[in-house]
Design a protein around this motif. Structure first.
Motif, PDB file in Angstrom:
ATOM      1  N   VAL A  57     -93.698 -11.965  12.322  1.00  0.00           N
ATOM      2  CA  VAL A  57     -93.536 -11.856  10.922  1.00  0.00           C
ATOM      3  C   VAL A  57     -92.116 -11.653  10.614  1.00  0.00           C
ATOM      4  N   VAL A  58     -91.360 -10.795  11.258  1.00  0.00           N
ATOM      5  CA  VAL A  58     -90.003 -10.551  10.794  1.00  0.00           C
ATOM      6  C   VAL A  58     -88.883 -11.398  11.355  1.00  0.00           C
ATOM      7  N   GLN A  90     -86.932 -24.578  12.421  1.00  0.00           N
ATOM      8  CA  GLN A  90     -86.892 -26.072  12.896  1.00  0.00           C
ATOM      9  C   GLN A  90     -87.824 -26.691  12.281  1.00  0.00           C
ATOM     10  N   PRO A  91     -87.798 -27.832  11.494  1.00  0.00           N
ATOM     11  CA  PRO A  91     -88.486 -28.579  10.692  1.00  0.00           C
ATOM     12  C   PRO A  91     -89.439 -29.545  11.188  1.00  0.00           C
ATOM     13  N   GLY A 145     -98.202 -33.995   4.526  1.00  0.00           N
ATOM     14  CA  GLY A 145     -97.277 -35.068   4.846  1.00  0.00           C
ATOM     15  C   GLY A 145     -95.883 -34.461   4.602  1.00  0.00           C
ATOM     16  N   GLN A 146     -95.841 -33.282   4.058  1.00  0.00           N
ATOM     17  CA  GLN A 146     -94.424 -32.782   3.605  1.00  0.00           C
ATOM     18  C   GLN A 146     -93.640 -32.196   4.937  1.00  0.00           C
ATOM     19  N   THR A 147     -92.464 -32.216   4.935  1.00  0.00           N
ATOM     20  CA  THR A 147     -91.621 -31.311   6.072  1.00  0.00           C
ATOM     21  C   THR A 147     -91.298 -30.340   5.761  1.00  0.00           C
ATOM     22  N   ALA A 148     -91.397 -29.088   6.557  1.00  0.00           N
ATOM     23  CA  ALA A 148     -91.087 -27.571   6.318  1.00  0.00           C
ATOM     24  C   ALA A 148     -90.829 -26.985   7.507  1.00  0.00           C
ATOM     25  N   GLN A 149     -90.060 -25.927   7.477  1.00  0.00           N
ATOM     26  CA  GLN A 149     -89.861 -25.268   8.845  1.00  0.00           C
ATOM     27  C   GLN A 149     -91.025 -24.541   9.337  1.00  0.00           C
ATOM     28  N   VAL A 150     -91.135 -24.476  10.617  1.00  0.00           N
ATOM     29  CA  VAL A 150     -92.222 -23.998  11.633  1.00  0.00           C
ATOM     30  C   VAL A 150     -92.630 -22.695  11.181  1.00  0.00           C
ATOM     31  N   LYS A 151     -91.865 -21.655  10.753  1.00  0.00           N
ATOM     32  CA  LYS A 151     -92.246 -20.193  10.520  1.00  0.00           C
ATOM     33  C   LYS A 151     -91.001 -19.661   9.457  1.00  0.00           C
ATOM     34  N   LEU A 152     -91.637 -19.131   8.415  1.00  0.00           N
ATOM     35  CA  LEU A 152     -90.664 -18.490   7.574  1.00  0.00           C
ATOM     36  C   LEU A 152     -90.721 -17.007   7.917  1.00  0.00           C
ATOM     37  N   ASP A 205     -98.954 -26.161   6.139  1.00  0.00           N
ATOM     38  CA  ASP A 205     -97.883 -25.174   6.271  1.00  0.00           C
ATOM     39  C   ASP A 205     -98.350 -23.961   5.902  1.00  0.00           C
ATOM     40  N   THR A 206     -98.704 -22.770   6.871  1.00  0.00           N
ATOM     41  CA  THR A 206     -99.600 -21.824   6.367  1.00  0.00           C
ATOM     42  C   THR A 206     -98.675 -20.601   5.811  1.00  0.00           C
ATOM     43  N   ALA A 207     -97.406 -20.861   5.556  1.00  0.00           N
ATOM     44  CA  ALA A 207     -96.490 -20.141   4.895  1.00  0.00           C
ATOM     45  C   ALA A 207     -97.067 -20.083   3.393  1.00  0.00           C
ATOM     46  N   ASP A 208     -97.784 -20.970   3.062  1.00  0.00           N
ATOM     47  CA  ASP A 208     -98.418 -21.039   1.595  1.00  0.00           C
ATOM     48  C   ASP A 208     -99.890 -20.462   1.720  1.00  0.00           C
TER      49      ASP A 208
END
Length: 804
Positions: free
Chosen positions: A460-461, A466-467, A474-481, A507-510
């Motif tokens: 978590v912390v 890495q994108p 289809g969007q690009t985002a980092q592996v872990k926020l 992207d499970t950050a959302d």
């Protein structure tokens, strides 16, 4: 449609690159599902050392020795054979298998299944053989060391076979049980060459165990099998060091037939050459007096102490090496320990299970489901490893984990634990699903749940910048926020714990549920364990993830909103606006924040979250309550009024934590009861005649919601959680009726014993065999114990200082 086709194309491109070019396995292989085989019985082995599953017909047929990786091969040489002799003559010799294979044709196969009976109550199983025409009955009792609150023997990679022999004749009978085993697991590695066998004898404290070691010398994760028997007074043990399991096997058969013994040659076998397979056998013999009874005890152990995951970057030592060493020479000692301790294990298993089994108010199917679903704790690709001796707190915490002061002591003492989302969905500790399954861990092995939570807190912390491209959008985002809960801690084909979030679909950050599920588990764990050090360590992490979650309350009404896509555990079911599922989890998490702040004496945070809870409760009722139940979401589209079976998940957890009444009542009791009764009427009784559990989504007119591929599925783990909620709220009969439909469908009608899937539909379509979520049945047991005033309902913990 275009969006859907685009995501399919992205998945196929990714799948082709992964499986055909990189020659690796997909974390979810939608193109090559594991075929259903209705053959499985109780698995062998403790927690985290690998598992070997036997079928209900006695075959050795599902293998998980490399962590998280399964092979579904029946190895035909792995058998038990019985030999009966009277007055110096062999009168009966039979492989105890109904198979008629093309190899080992010199053996007497084709035992008549009419004369055998199988029973399983995990972690034990019984097979009764009424030997036709012989007036002799054999009962093989299979025992694995899966013992609640035990963190030593429960880690051992062993299984014991206790053969009870009843002689109904008027004359003595010499009985021999031969246990044969191939060197390997039925894969091409068995033919790779360099494997060899050797006899062994291990004596300690006057007890002697004799058998054969089968050394399987692969480049990665080599291991040793031990097949052994306890050489007691009146029991003789003989062996055959090596034979060819691909030939006729006539020499083995004749050796046993001649005198009920094996030749017992000394010395090692020669290493196999490439293309050659080897096997071995051990034989236990005794004389059973007329009308008498005797016992023969055999064991199987496997020693793969040092393991690499798919990336081969890090070496891991399994938990049992703490007690038996990591040199790869522990199989004799493991066999000895298993054979000399199984009686003690059985006493502990019986003491645990007996009060439930003898409770006449509980239905038989429930007793079967409660214990047999626990197979997944060991057979969920499970791995339990030690921390490296030179590991320091900084190595574990990463750049941002300094606040986790008890991380190192907890992981040093209890190791690291991980299990797969499912045997087909290869992601470790998938957190949105573990939320349901975690009841089994926290009730039976609470230190493993605490350890798992510390691992999640570390991720978590920290972050992984890495994108990468996500397959659905289809969007690009980092592996872990940073400051969000991960979906999982990694793929066994890669390097778990080091690289998290193997899940590439979204992207499970959302996602709206992951952070909330962490907070709810932290308080639930504290409530059941009273571990105040854990609560203090987790408190800053809970605050961080709740702060991250705040951004989803876009209109500042105290209630989060879903984002118009499948942004929670139902990852193919779109939610828009305020929702019963995520909104309910949010309010429950806010409530537990208030309670934790009270316990820790943090008045400022308590005041903050009390204000949010007050606003949020009002918004939830105003936007979702329709007079009878809570709507699926507040979007106003044609399915927003659907009845979701999992809509009370927040109330479920609050009830398990004792926060479902008085000042902490979040959802009006009358509304909860009305919603549950509606679910029972519509999702349960109006679906498949009330015989298949609760469908995920039902329209108000009694027709399943078909707006997504998941809305008209039944999720077994969700149904068990729903049943627990009903029991908590006093709807006990409805709860049992709801859960019974799932048990009857999976274990009886579909023949999916020891491979309970994630989901099925009314027309016998199923998805994802051998899945984590059904462990939630243990929340039913917690609800029952709380209702009975049992030990699982602790007194309210006293206040804990926020500073250590």
């Amino acid at each position: 449609v275009l969006s859907y086709l685009s995501s399919v194309c992205r998945y196929f491109r990714w799948w082709y690159k992964k499986t055909r070019i990189e020659k690796k396995s997909a974390f979810i292989d939608l193109l090559c599902a594991v075929p259903l085989q209705q053959i499985y019985g109780c698995p062998l082995g403790g927690i985290g050392g690998g598992t070997i599953t036997r079928g209900w017909r006695g075959e050795f047929c599902r293998w998980q020795l490399n962590p998280g990786i399964y092979h579904y091969e029946t190895v035909i040489a792995d058998q038990f054979t019985v030999c009966l002799r009277c007055k110096g003559q062999t009168v009966y010799q039979q492989v105890l298998s109904v198979e008629r294979p093309s190899t080992l044709q010199g053996w007497n196969w084709g035992y008549c299944g009419h004369y055998a009976f199988y029973h399983a109550l995990y972690p034990r199983a019984w097979t009764v053989y009424e030997l036709p025409g012989q007036n002799v009955v054999l009962t093989c009792r299979q025992v694995s060391p899966v013992i609640p609150h035990d963190y030593k023997d429960s880690s051992l990679p062993v299984g014991v076979f206790i053969w009870e022999v009843e002689n109904g004749r008027d004359e003595d009978v010499d009985v021999s049980i031969m246990f044969s085993m191939q060197n390997g697991t039925g894969t091409k590695e068995d033919r790779s060459g360099g494997h060899w066998n050797e006899p062994f004898a291990f004596e300690n404290e006057g007890e002697r165990v004799v058998g054969v070691l089968l050394h399987h010398c692969t480049h990665v994760n080599p291991f040793t099998f031990a097949i052994a028997a306890w050489e007691k007074a009146g029991t003789g043990v003989t062996h055959l060091t090596a034979f060819d399991p691909t030939g006729s096997g006539k020499e083995v058969w004749q050796d046993l037939l001649q005198d009920g013994r094996l030749d017992s040659p000394t010395g090692k076998s020669s290493p196999t050459v490439s293309g050659e397979v080897t096997a071995a056998a051990v034989c236990a013999s005794c004389r059973v007096p007329a009308r008498g009874h005797r016992t023969l005890e055999l064991a199987l152990a496997w020693d793969m102490p040092r393991v690499h995951f798919g990336s081969k970057e890090k070496l891991h030592l399994r938990r049992y090496t703490r007690f038996f060493g990591s040199g790869g020479n522990a199989a004799p000692a493991l066999s000895h320990h298993a054979l000399t301790h199984y009686e003690e294990w059985e006493k502990k298993i019986e003491a645990w299970q007996k009060p439930i089994l003898e409770n006449s108010q509980l239905p038989s199917w429930y007793k079967s489901a409660l214990f047999n679903e626990l197979y997944f704790v060991t057979d969920g690709g499970t791995i339990w490893v030690e921390l490296p001796p030179d590991c320091c707190a900084e190595d574990l915490r990463g750049p941002a984990g300094a606040g986790l002061s008890h991380l190192l002591p907890v992981l040093r003492e209890y190791g690291r634990f991980a299990y797969l989302e499912g045997q087909e969905y290869r992601m470790y500790n998938t957190y949105d699903v573990h939320f349901y399954a975690s009841f089994a861990l926290v009730m039976l092995w609470p230190k493993l749940q605490i350890s798992l939570q510390y691992d999640i807190a570390v991720t978590v912390v920290n972050e992984d910048v890495q994108p990468r491209q996500y397959l659905m959008c289809g969007q690009t985002a980092q592996v872990k926020l940073k400051n969000v809960v991960p979906h999982d801690v990694g793929d066994p084909g890669d390097e778990p714990w080091q690289r998290v979030n193997a899940y590439l679909m979204h992207d499970t950050a959302d996602w709206k549920d992951l952070n909330l599920k962490f907070v709810l588990q932290v308080y639930r764990d504290y409530y059941l364990t009273h571990d105040s050090l854990y609560l203090r360590d987790m408190w800053p992490v809970c605050q961080a993830v709740m702060e991250s979650e705040m951004k989803f309350d876009t209109d500042n009404d105290g209630l989060i909103e879903n984002g118009g896509f499948a942004d929670q555990t139902y990852d193919a079911w779109v939610v828009n606006g305020a929702s019963a599922y995520c909104g309910g989890l949010w309010l429950a998490a806010v409530c537990t924040m208030c309670k934790m702040a009270e316990v820790l004496g943090d008045a400022e945070i308590q005041e903050k979250y009390t204000g949010i809870l007050s606003k949020g409760k009002e918004a939830f009722e105003r936007m979702l309550w329709n007079g009878k139940y809570y709507n699926y979401d507040s979007s106003g589209n044609e399915t927003s009024s659907s009845i979701m079976s999992d809509r009370c998940a927040g109330q479920w957890f609050l009830g398990a934590c004792g926060l479902d009444q008085g000042e902490f009542e979040v959802f009006p009791k009358s509304h909860v009861i009305s919603a549950l009764k509606t679910i029972f009427e519509k999702n349960v009784m109006s679906f498949a005649g009330g015989t298949m559990g609760a469908v995920n989504g039902m329209r108000p007119d009694g027709v399943p919601d078909t707006s997504s591929v998941q809305s008209d599925e039944v999720w077994i783990g969700v149904v068990y959680a729903l049943a627990a909620t009903m029991i908590q709220e006093g709807l006990v009969e409805e709860g049992f009726r709801t859960a019974e439909g799932c048990y009857r469908t999976v274990w009886e009608r579909l023949g999916m014993a020891f491979q309970t899937p994630e989901a099925y539909r009314e027309k016998k379509v199923y998805r994802s065999l051998a899945y984590m979520r059904p462990l939630s049945i243990w929340s039913m047991q917690l609800a029952l114990e709380r209702r009975a005033g049992g030990a699982a309902a602790p007194e309210q913990p006293s206040q804990v200082s926020i500073h250590p």
